[in-house]
Design a protein around this motif. Structure first.
Motif, PDB file in Angstrom:
ATOM      1  N   UNK A   1     -15.949 -39.814  -7.012  1.00  0.00           N
ATOM      2  CA  UNK A   1     -16.305 -38.963  -5.876  1.00  0.00           C
ATOM      3  C   UNK A   1     -15.735 -37.562  -6.121  1.00  0.00           C
ATOM      4  N   UNK A   2     -16.394 -36.584  -5.528  1.00  0.00           N
ATOM      5  CA  UNK A   2     -15.969 -35.190  -5.654  1.00  0.00           C
ATOM      6  C   UNK A   2     -15.531 -34.673  -4.303  1.00  0.00           C
ATOM      7  N   UNK A   3     -14.755 -33.566  -4.329  1.00  0.00           N
ATOM      8  CA  UNK A   3     -14.277 -32.991  -3.075  1.00  0.00           C
ATOM      9  C   UNK A   3     -15.318 -32.073  -2.419  1.00  0.00           C
ATOM     10  N   UNK A   4     -16.454 -31.826  -3.097  1.00  0.00           N
ATOM     11  CA  UNK A   4     -17.532 -31.007  -2.531  1.00  0.00           C
ATOM     12  C   UNK A   4     -18.823 -31.321  -3.263  1.00  0.00           C
ATOM     13  N   UNK A   5     -19.937 -30.985  -2.626  1.00  0.00           N
ATOM     14  CA  UNK A   5     -21.231 -31.193  -3.278  1.00  0.00           C
ATOM     15  C   UNK A   5     -21.956 -29.868  -3.524  1.00  0.00           C
ATOM     16  N   UNK A   6     -21.231 -28.753  -3.371  1.00  0.00           N
ATOM     17  CA  UNK A   6     -21.855 -27.443  -3.561  1.00  0.00           C
ATOM     18  C   UNK A   6     -20.780 -26.441  -4.025  1.00  0.00           C
ATOM     19  N   UNK A   7     -21.037 -25.739  -5.112  1.00  0.00           N
ATOM     20  CA  UNK A   7     -20.128 -24.698  -5.616  1.00  0.00           C
ATOM     21  C   UNK A   7     -20.958 -23.516  -6.079  1.00  0.00           C
ATOM     22  N   UNK A   8     -20.264 -22.384  -6.298  1.00  0.00           N
ATOM     23  CA  UNK A   8     -20.901 -21.241  -6.940  1.00  0.00           C
ATOM     24  C   UNK A   8     -20.534 -21.217  -8.420  1.00  0.00           C
ATOM     25  N   UNK A   9     -21.302 -20.484  -9.178  1.00  0.00           N
ATOM     26  CA  UNK A   9     -21.068 -20.430 -10.627  1.00  0.00           C
ATOM     27  C   UNK A   9     -19.611 -20.034 -10.902  1.00  0.00           C
ATOM     28  N   UNK A  10     -18.960 -20.810 -11.738  1.00  0.00           N
ATOM     29  CA  UNK A  10     -17.593 -20.517 -12.131  1.00  0.00           C
ATOM     30  C   UNK A  10     -16.554 -21.135 -11.225  1.00  0.00           C
ATOM     31  N   UNK A  11     -16.948 -21.606 -10.031  1.00  0.00           N
ATOM     32  CA  UNK A  11     -15.991 -22.271  -9.165  1.00  0.00           C
ATOM     33  C   UNK A  11     -15.684 -23.669  -9.693  1.00  0.00           C
ATOM     34  N   UNK A  12     -14.615 -24.234  -9.168  1.00  0.00           N
ATOM     35  CA  UNK A  12     -14.160 -25.527  -9.671  1.00  0.00           C
ATOM     36  C   UNK A  12     -14.250 -26.577  -8.570  1.00  0.00           C
ATOM     37  N   UNK A  13     -14.388 -27.817  -9.013  1.00  0.00           N
ATOM     38  CA  UNK A  13     -14.366 -28.947  -8.088  1.00  0.00           C
ATOM     39  C   UNK A  13     -13.516 -30.055  -8.692  1.00  0.00           C
ATOM     40  N   UNK A  14     -13.075 -30.962  -7.817  1.00  0.00           N
ATOM     41  CA  UNK A  14     -12.253 -32.084  -8.258  1.00  0.00           C
ATOM     42  C   UNK A  14     -13.108 -33.341  -8.319  1.00  0.00           C
ATOM     43  N   UNK A  15     -13.050 -34.025  -9.457  1.00  0.00           N
ATOM     44  CA  UNK A  15     -13.730 -35.300  -9.630  1.00  0.00           C
ATOM     45  C   UNK A  15     -12.659 -36.384  -9.704  1.00  0.00           C
ATOM     46  N   UNK A  16     -12.679 -37.286  -8.731  1.00  0.00           N
ATOM     47  CA  UNK A  16     -11.665 -38.340  -8.648  1.00  0.00           C
ATOM     48  C   UNK A  16     -12.276 -39.659  -9.076  1.00  0.00           C
ATOM     49  N   UNK A  17     -11.668 -40.298 -10.079  1.00  0.00           N
ATOM     50  CA  UNK A  17     -12.121 -41.594 -10.587  1.00  0.00           C
ATOM     51  C   UNK A  17     -11.085 -42.642 -10.197  1.00  0.00           C
ATOM     52  N   UNK A  18     -11.534 -43.745  -9.608  1.00  0.00           N
ATOM     53  CA  UNK A  18     -10.636 -44.823  -9.202  1.00  0.00           C
ATOM     54  C   UNK A  18     -11.179 -46.151  -9.672  1.00  0.00           C
ATOM     55  N   UNK A  19     -10.279 -47.105  -9.881  1.00  0.00           N
ATOM     56  CA  UNK A  19     -10.636 -48.473 -10.259  1.00  0.00           C
ATOM     57  C   UNK A  19      -9.696 -49.407  -9.519  1.00  0.00           C
ATOM     58  N   UNK A  20     -10.260 -50.449  -8.906  1.00  0.00           N
ATOM     59  CA  UNK A  20      -9.483 -51.430  -8.142  1.00  0.00           C
ATOM     60  C   UNK A  20      -9.724 -52.809  -8.719  1.00  0.00           C
ATOM     61  N   UNK A  21      -8.625 -53.556  -8.934  1.00  0.00           N
ATOM     62  CA  UNK A  21      -8.696 -54.920  -9.442  1.00  0.00           C
ATOM     63  C   UNK A  21      -8.112 -55.865  -8.400  1.00  0.00           C
ATOM     64  N   UNK A  22      -8.827 -56.932  -8.110  1.00  0.00           N
ATOM     65  CA  UNK A  22      -8.342 -57.957  -7.186  1.00  0.00           C
ATOM     66  C   UNK A  22      -7.716 -59.076  -8.005  1.00  0.00           C
ATOM     67  N   UNK A  23      -6.366 -59.097  -8.025  1.00  0.00           N
ATOM     68  CA  UNK A  23      -5.662 -60.082  -8.850  1.00  0.00           C
ATOM     69  C   UNK A  23      -5.558 -61.433  -8.169  1.00  0.00           C
ATOM     70  N   UNK A  24      -5.902 -61.505  -6.883  1.00  0.00           N
ATOM     71  CA  UNK A  24      -5.786 -62.784  -6.178  1.00  0.00           C
ATOM     72  C   UNK A  24      -6.770 -63.815  -6.721  1.00  0.00           C
ATOM     73  N   UNK A  25      -7.919 -63.327  -7.157  1.00  0.00           N
ATOM     74  CA  UNK A  25      -8.949 -64.258  -7.630  1.00  0.00           C
ATOM     75  C   UNK A  25      -8.797 -64.595  -9.104  1.00  0.00           C
TER      76      UNK A  25
END
Length: 341
Positions: A35-59
């Protein structure tokens, strides 16, 4: 017909069970998100891309898994990776393990661009080496340009401006230059002092006449009673050194570097010194025997050697030659009765 359908269902179940490469993860949920912190930027602006992974160890109790996040290149599909953090383990809560990584992206192309699906992989560290992979959903981002008002006239290009000189802008260079000058000066001063210390100090120039100094040294040697204390070798060494030094300074003969035979040969041109040749030969020969052959002369010979030395110095005195046997200073411990040579 019905029996054939049942057999087909059973066969599909068995094939799905056998062909599944990672049966362990099929039983355990594995969720990935992008997911990103925005869906619209101007040329040269920056955005944050966050990658997550969840593991369910109970199963999957006892499972040992390794999560591999997508390895994005520095440039891909209209996007540039400006910065990326390391993989953070957010800890384990209620049997779930969470992983996270944040990337900073920018784009220099205007338009609607998608961040493509990103592949996550999970490896089993057990001996079977099985793995599974999952993809995130693509994310669309609008990259816009700077709004330009075309109704207004274009402004002229500004000329180059001259910036006033400020010494504060150059003080690091000034400080470095001053430091270098100080270091070089200190090094030069240290080397100069070191060189001065190594230079031998000039020998003090004695203002005492050669004759007076020689007589004084002979009297001091006689007064110290060196041979009376058993130091026969030292007595004759000092006695002959005093005479040889006198010959060098008075007549310019390199007497200190010459043997007895060489010295007796080189005094021949000096008439006044050659007249004392027999006394000098007797004195130097006895001294050589005492110094090198460990001869022990008698007390009378010690006194006579001092008397001969004084006679030679008196005879060759720079002033008028004294009469034979007159005006000679007697040794301090000498006897009044001994034979002249």
């Amino acid at each position: 017909m019905r029996r054939t359908t049942v057999k087909l269902i059973i066969l599909c179940v068995l094939l799905g069970y056998v062909l599944c490469p990672f049966r362990l993860l099929a039983q355990s949920p594995f969720e990935v998100k992008a997911r990103t912190d925005t869906d619209r930027i101007r040329i040269g602006e920056q955005l944050k891309l966050e990658l997550t992974a969840d593991l369910d160890l109970n199963s999957m109790p006892g499972a040992s898994l390794k999560v591999v996040f997508p390895n994005l290149p520095d440039s891909f599909a209209h996007w540039e990776v400006v910065d990326r953090t390391g993989l953070d383990t957010l800890g384990q809560t209620n049997g779930e393990k969470h992983f996270k990584q944040t990337l900073t992206l920018t784009s220099f192309d205007s338009g609607h661009w998608e961040i493509p699906p990103l592949k996550f992989e999970v490896y089993s560290t057990r001996t079977d080496g099985s793995y599974d992979s999952m993809f995130t959903q693509p994310i669309g981002i609008d990259v816009g340009t700077v709004t330009v008002d075309t109704t207004k006239a274009f402004k002229p290009i500004k000329s180059v401006r001259t910036v006033d000189w400020a010494w504060l802008d150059y003080w690091p260079y000034m400080a470095a230059g001053a430091g270098l000058v100080i270091v070089l000066f200190a090094l030069w001063w240290f080397l100069l002092r070191k060189r001065k210390k190594k230079e031998p100090a000039p020998e003090p120039v004695s203002l005492e006449p050669v004759y007076d100094r020689t007589i004084r040294l002979l009297k001091e040697l006689d007064t110290e009673k060196v041979w009376q204390q058993g130091n026969v070798k030292e007595y004759y060494s000092r006695l002959t050194d005093i005479l040889r030094t006198y010959f060098e300074e008075q007549f310019g003969i390199a007497a200190l570097e010459q043997t007895t035979a060489e010295l007796l040969q080189n005094i021949k041109p000096v008439t006044i010194l050659n007249q004392q040749r027999d006394k000098l030969r007797s004195l130097l020969s006895l001294a050589d025997l005492a110094k090198f052959a460990k001869l022990q002369p008698s007390p009378e010979e010690h006194v006579d050697s001092m008397h001969k030395a004084m006679e030679i110095v008196e005879w060759t005195k720079p002033a008028a030659r004294p009469a034979e046997g007159q005006g000679l200073p007697a040794p301090a411990n000498g006897s009044g009765n001994h034979t002249k040579q």
